[in-house]
Design a protein around this motif. Structure first.
Motif, mmCIF file in Angstrom:
data_model
loop_
_atom_site.group_PDB
_atom_site.id
_atom_site.type_symbol
_atom_site.label_atom_id
_atom_site.label_comp_id
_atom_site.label_asym_id
_atom_site.label_seq_id
_atom_site.Cartn_x
_atom_site.Cartn_y
_atom_site.Cartn_z
ATOM 1 N N PRO A 162 42.045 62.742 29.633
ATOM 2 C CA PRO A 162 42.014 61.507 30.433
ATOM 3 C C PRO A 162 41.328 60.334 29.749
ATOM 4 C CG PRO A 162 41.438 63.398 31.785
ATOM 5 C CD PRO A 162 41.472 63.879 30.370
ATOM 6 N N ASP A 163 40.241 60.606 29.005
ATOM 7 C CA ASP A 163 39.538 59.523 28.305
ATOM 8 C C ASP A 163 40.414 58.939 27.203
ATOM 9 O OD1 ASP A 163 36.765 59.501 29.529
ATOM 10 O OD2 ASP A 163 36.938 61.604 28.974
ATOM 11 N N GLN A 164 41.059 59.798 26.461
ATOM 12 C CA GLN A 164 41.958 59.359 25.396
ATOM 13 C C GLN A 164 43.158 58.615 25.980
ATOM 14 O OE1 GLN A 164 43.321 62.491 22.740
ATOM 15 N NE2 GLN A 164 45.190 61.356 22.285
ATOM 16 N N PHE A 165 43.657 59.115 27.118
ATOM 17 C CA PHE A 165 44.810 58.505 27.771
ATOM 18 C C PHE A 165 44.527 57.053 28.158
ATOM 19 C CE2 PHE A 165 47.356 57.653 31.624
ATOM 20 C CZ PHE A 165 48.624 57.890 31.125
ATOM 21 N N ALA A 166 43.305 56.760 28.580
ATOM 22 C CA ALA A 166 42.951 55.394 28.979
ATOM 23 C C ALA A 166 42.915 54.442 27.790
ATOM 24 C CB ALA A 166 41.598 55.389 29.683
ATOM 25 N N GLN A 167 42.810 54.996 26.572
ATOM 26 C CA GLN A 167 42.817 54.175 25.364
ATOM 27 C C GLN A 167 44.192 54.141 24.698
ATOM 28 O OE1 GLN A 167 40.103 52.477 24.354
ATOM 29 N NE2 GLN A 167 38.790 53.323 25.962
ATOM 30 N N LYS A 168 44.904 55.258 24.779
ATOM 31 C CA LYS A 168 46.233 55.376 24.169
ATOM 32 C C LYS A 168 47.160 56.104 25.139
ATOM 33 C CE LYS A 168 44.885 55.563 19.280
ATOM 34 N NZ LYS A 168 45.017 56.342 18.018
ATOM 35 N N PRO A 169 47.786 55.367 26.060
ATOM 36 C CA PRO A 169 48.644 56.023 27.061
ATOM 37 C C PRO A 169 50.023 56.377 26.501
ATOM 38 C CG PRO A 169 48.613 53.668 27.428
ATOM 39 C CD PRO A 169 47.660 53.919 26.293
ATOM 40 N N GLU A 170 50.015 57.129 25.403
ATOM 41 C CA GLU A 170 51.270 57.468 24.733
ATOM 42 C C GLU A 170 52.077 58.442 25.581
ATOM 43 O OE1 GLU A 170 49.887 57.088 20.078
ATOM 44 O OE2 GLU A 170 49.254 58.837 21.223
ATOM 45 N N GLY A 171 53.338 58.109 25.818
ATOM 46 C CA GLY A 171 54.236 58.987 26.563
ATOM 47 C C GLY A 171 53.984 58.994 28.058
ATOM 48 N N GLY A 172 53.076 58.136 28.528
ATOM 49 C CA GLY A 172 52.571 58.300 29.882
ATOM 50 C C GLY A 172 53.346 57.707 31.020
ATOM 51 N N GLY A 173 54.230 56.740 30.776
ATOM 52 C CA GLY A 173 54.886 56.062 31.885
ATOM 53 C C GLY A 173 56.374 56.245 31.933
ATOM 54 N N LYS A 199 57.096 51.091 25.912
ATOM 55 C CA LYS A 199 56.226 52.185 25.512
ATOM 56 C C LYS A 199 55.018 51.653 24.736
ATOM 57 C CE LYS A 199 59.993 55.552 24.786
ATOM 58 N NZ LYS A 199 60.591 56.486 23.801
ATOM 59 N N PHE A 200 53.912 52.336 24.882
ATOM 60 C CA PHE A 200 52.704 51.972 24.141
ATOM 61 C C PHE A 200 52.875 52.300 22.655
ATOM 62 C CE2 PHE A 200 48.715 53.311 22.178
ATOM 63 C CZ PHE A 200 47.936 52.175 22.345
ATOM 64 N N VAL A 201 52.425 51.369 21.790
ATOM 65 C CA VAL A 201 52.462 51.596 20.345
ATOM 66 C C VAL A 201 51.065 51.568 19.746
ATOM 67 C CG1 VAL A 201 53.283 50.713 18.118
ATOM 68 C CG2 VAL A 201 54.785 50.614 20.131
ATOM 69 N N GLU A 202 50.315 50.470 19.998
ATOM 70 C CA GLU A 202 49.041 50.300 19.288
ATOM 71 C C GLU A 202 48.136 49.343 20.056
ATOM 72 O OE1 GLU A 202 47.781 49.285 14.675
ATOM 73 O OE2 GLU A 202 49.361 48.087 15.626
ATOM 74 N N TRP A 203 46.830 49.596 19.991
ATOM 75 C CA TRP A 203 45.826 48.707 20.577
ATOM 76 C C TRP A 203 44.783 48.393 19.506
ATOM 77 C CZ3 TRP A 203 42.494 50.057 25.542
ATOM 78 C CH2 TRP A 203 41.738 48.927 25.900
ATOM 79 N N LYS A 204 44.722 47.147 19.070
ATOM 80 C CA LYS A 204 43.674 46.657 18.187
ATOM 81 C C LYS A 204 42.682 45.911 19.063
ATOM 82 C CE LYS A 204 46.769 46.040 14.204
ATOM 83 N NZ LYS A 204 47.334 45.050 13.245
ATOM 84 N N LYS A 205 41.515 46.495 19.282
ATOM 85 C CA LYS A 205 40.560 45.957 20.245
ATOM 86 C C LYS A 205 40.210 44.498 19.949
ATOM 87 C CE LYS A 205 40.168 49.584 22.846
ATOM 88 N NZ LYS A 205 38.965 50.399 23.018
ATOM 89 N N ASN A 206 40.189 43.714 21.023
ATOM 90 C CA ASN A 206 39.872 42.279 20.972
ATOM 91 C C ASN A 206 40.847 41.482 20.110
ATOM 92 O OD1 ASN A 206 37.509 42.477 22.650
ATOM 93 N ND2 ASN A 206 36.467 43.395 20.900
ATOM 94 N N ASP A 207 42.011 42.061 19.872
ATOM 95 C CA ASP A 207 43.023 41.361 19.082
ATOM 96 C C ASP A 207 44.388 41.442 19.741
ATOM 97 O OD1 ASP A 207 44.355 40.067 16.979
ATOM 98 O OD2 ASP A 207 44.779 41.973 15.971
ATOM 99 N N SER A 208 44.974 42.639 19.773
ATOM 100 C CA SER A 208 46.343 42.726 20.291
ATOM 101 C C SER A 208 46.672 44.118 20.795
ATOM 102 C CB SER A 208 47.344 42.328 19.203
ATOM 103 O OG SER A 208 47.267 43.234 18.113
ATOM 104 N N ILE A 209 47.654 44.160 21.695
ATOM 105 C CA ILE A 209 48.242 45.418 22.172
ATOM 106 C C ILE A 209 49.749 45.298 21.977
ATOM 107 C CG2 ILE A 209 48.690 46.882 24.177
ATOM 108 C CD1 ILE A 209 45.970 46.030 25.262
ATOM 109 N N THR A 210 50.332 46.275 21.303
ATOM 110 C CA THR A 210 51.757 46.238 20.982
ATOM 111 C C THR A 210 52.516 47.293 21.786
ATOM 112 O OG1 THR A 210 51.289 45.461 18.733
ATOM 113 C CG2 THR A 210 53.465 46.420 19.129
#
Length: 537
Positions: free
Chosen positions: A197-208, A213-224
């Motif tokens: 669950p903790d990892q899922f909140a940072q990288k919800p890969e395959g989750g929805g 679809k989620f690809v990448e999160w660069k903190k304080n910069d971008s979410i792809t």
């Protein structure tokens, strides 16, 4: 001879290039990937929708995850989505939903009734093995707490068969269906969550099940995010990729839009609206003002445990001046916690007039004839309801000083700001709310009922605990007729106005902007961002 060979060589090259072009795929060579870059004022907090309350997180999760029901494109009327239909018992205690068939999560596992049951059990039951990764605040706000709590709404959620799910309630809830359409109650893949669950909140890969679809999160910069090519709504999404880019300064974000570095933005300074209107390369969107900006007093701390002190600062707030100085007229003064565009609004309530002498009198009556000193929390990141929190705080502080209230303005990044106010570390703080579902309960109960003073994610950051108000709001929740609920909410607003846990400041019309080539975006009163039908021409 050489000339003839040269001609033959050119002919062969032409034939070869034609064959290669034909083998390169079904798309013409001129086709290009459609990427939308969305500029915003702050980064997300988490990407598990059940764990967050902030728009910056939910704007992203809305693209990845989906709810059983959804709102109409322009209103809060509820429509089918992952659930095709529903029916309810005459007493309002049983709701049965028929689910859409053939839908899969991004990890390939099936969306079905068991997945719905898993998600609700995870949210409501603190002993559930995956009730981790956060505090599930919205669930508590909207459904009266958690399993075992006295006011908990949902008794059980069960799978009748693979595509039918049944909700049994402990008591009727007027906004139940509207609540289910809210982004925090989107259904996630049980298999994806169980990986951690903790990892899922940072990288919800395959989750929805959503369009992206989620690809990448660069903190304080971008979410792809990238297009879900197996999305169940045919022809959608139209974009191949979406990038949410954090640019904290409104002016810098607008410059990025003008230069073409981003394609769309929220948090437009009201003063820049006219520049958009005069530029045929840009497009303006105006989001209806189903929101409120407010100053919350922590009523559990002195001197704000005294209602006369709170009333005094209401009298010392120049709302018209704030609107003129910071909203360019794109706001109206807030009298009540909810805007007058919503049903149940009490138009008979009169606001505290801007009157510094009256404010001084009330402070003296409260035992503070010389005023007091206090920290004043102000957000630095722009919000739809408040384009520049620090400057608004500075403006208000000048008037407060005139009645002897000396303030020290305190700022934090948005995530820290939410954490500290949710724990009640402030004495008074600027905050705001974008309505989620068009129901008065979503403003009055979530933001001001004693149930929602639970830390560390209090929705009621005034920590205002009124048994009188609570009784009225619970009756309103459990009533099924809108006429009865309206009368109760009007009474609730009278109690709130008298006790003054807030200074309600404004209801703002939030401007957004994009390049002219962007099509298909419709601003929603809930501030939801739906990019399924957005295209770039």
């Amino acid at each position: 001879m050489k000339k003839k060979v040269w001609i033959i060589t050119l002919a062969l090259l032409f034939v070869l290039s034609s064959i290669l072009a034909g083998c390169s795929g079904n798309k013409p060579s001129s086709a290009k990937s459609k990427t939308l870059i969305f500029g915003r004022g702050a980064d997300s907090k988490l990407l598990d929708p059940a764990q967050v309350t902030d728009g910056e997180s939910l704007h992203v999760t809305e693209q990845i995850f989906e709810t059983l029901v959804k709102y109409d494109k322009k209103t809060t009327e509820v429509q089918p989505h992952l659930a095709e239909s529903w029916e309810t018992s005459p007493d309002g205690l049983v709701w049965t939903f028929k689910l859409k068939q053939g839908v899969k999560f991004h990890d390939g596992t099936p969306f079905n009734a068991e997945a719905v049951v898993y998600n609700f059990n995870r949210w409501m039951d603190k002993s559930h093995p995956e009730h981790k990764g956060g505090e599930f605040p919205y669930y508590g706000y909207m459904f009266g707490g958690y399993k075992g709590d006295k006011g908990h709404v949902i008794k059980s959620v069960t799978a009748v068969d693979e595509h039918t799910v049944k909700f049994e309630l402990n008591f009727p809830q007027g906004p139940f269906l509207s609540n289910l359409a809210m982004p925090p109650f989107a259904i996630a893949s049980p298999a994806a969550v169980k990986k951690g669950p903790d990892q899922f909140a940072q990288k919800p890969e395959g989750g929805g099940t959503g369009p992206f679809k989620f690809v990448e999160w660069k903190k304080n910069d971008s979410i792809t995010l990238e297009k879900n090519k197996e999305y169940w709504e045919k022809g959608l999404p139209k974009l191949d990729k979406v990038i949410f880019r954090s640019i904290p300064d409104n002016a810098a974000r607008f410059t990025a839009l003008q230069s073409g570095d981003i394609d769309m933005m929220d948090g437009l300074n009201p003063n820049d609206v006219q520049l958009i209107k005069g530029n045929n390369k840009l497009k303006l969107y105006e989001q209806p003002g189903m929101n409120v900006a407010y100053l919350a007093f922590n009523t559990q701390k002195k001197p704000f445990d005294n209602p006369k002190v709170r009333q005094a600062l209401n009298h010392a707030t120049n709302k018209e001046g704030i609107i003129k100085s910071f909203y360019a007229g794109m706001a109206v003064p807030a009298v009540n916690p909810m805007p007058d565009i919503m049903w149940g609004y009490n138009k008979n309530i009169k606001d505290y007039e801007y009157n510094l002498e009256k404010a001084k009198q009330l402070l003296a009556e409260a035992g503070y004839p010389n005023g007091f000193e206090v920290e004043f929390y102000a957000m630095t990141e722009p919000r739809p309801y408040m384009p520049d929190g620090k400057k608004v705080a500075e403006y208000m502080a000048e008037d407060f000083a005139k009645i002897g209230v000396k303030t020290k303005i305190v700022t934090y990044d948005w995530q820290t700001y939410l954490d500290r106010t949710g724990k009640g570390e402030h004495s008074m703080a600027l905050m705001g709310w974008n309505g989620d579902n068009g129901d008065p309960d979503n403003f009055l109960y979530v933001l001001l009922d004693k149930d929602n003073t639970r830390t560390p994610d209090a929705g009621n950051i005034a920590f205002y605990k009124s048994d009188e108000l609570h009784d009225v709001l619970i009756k309103a929740q459990r009533a099924t007729k809108q006429e009865e609920r309206t009368q109760l909410y009007m009474k609730a607003q009278e109690i709130i106005k008298r006790d003054a846990p807030w200074v309600p400041l404004v209801h703002a019309t939030a401007p957004l902007a994009s390049k002219a080539e962007v099509t298909g975006f419709v601003p929603h009163p809930t501030s939801n961002v739906d990019l399924r039908e957005v295209d770039i021409k």
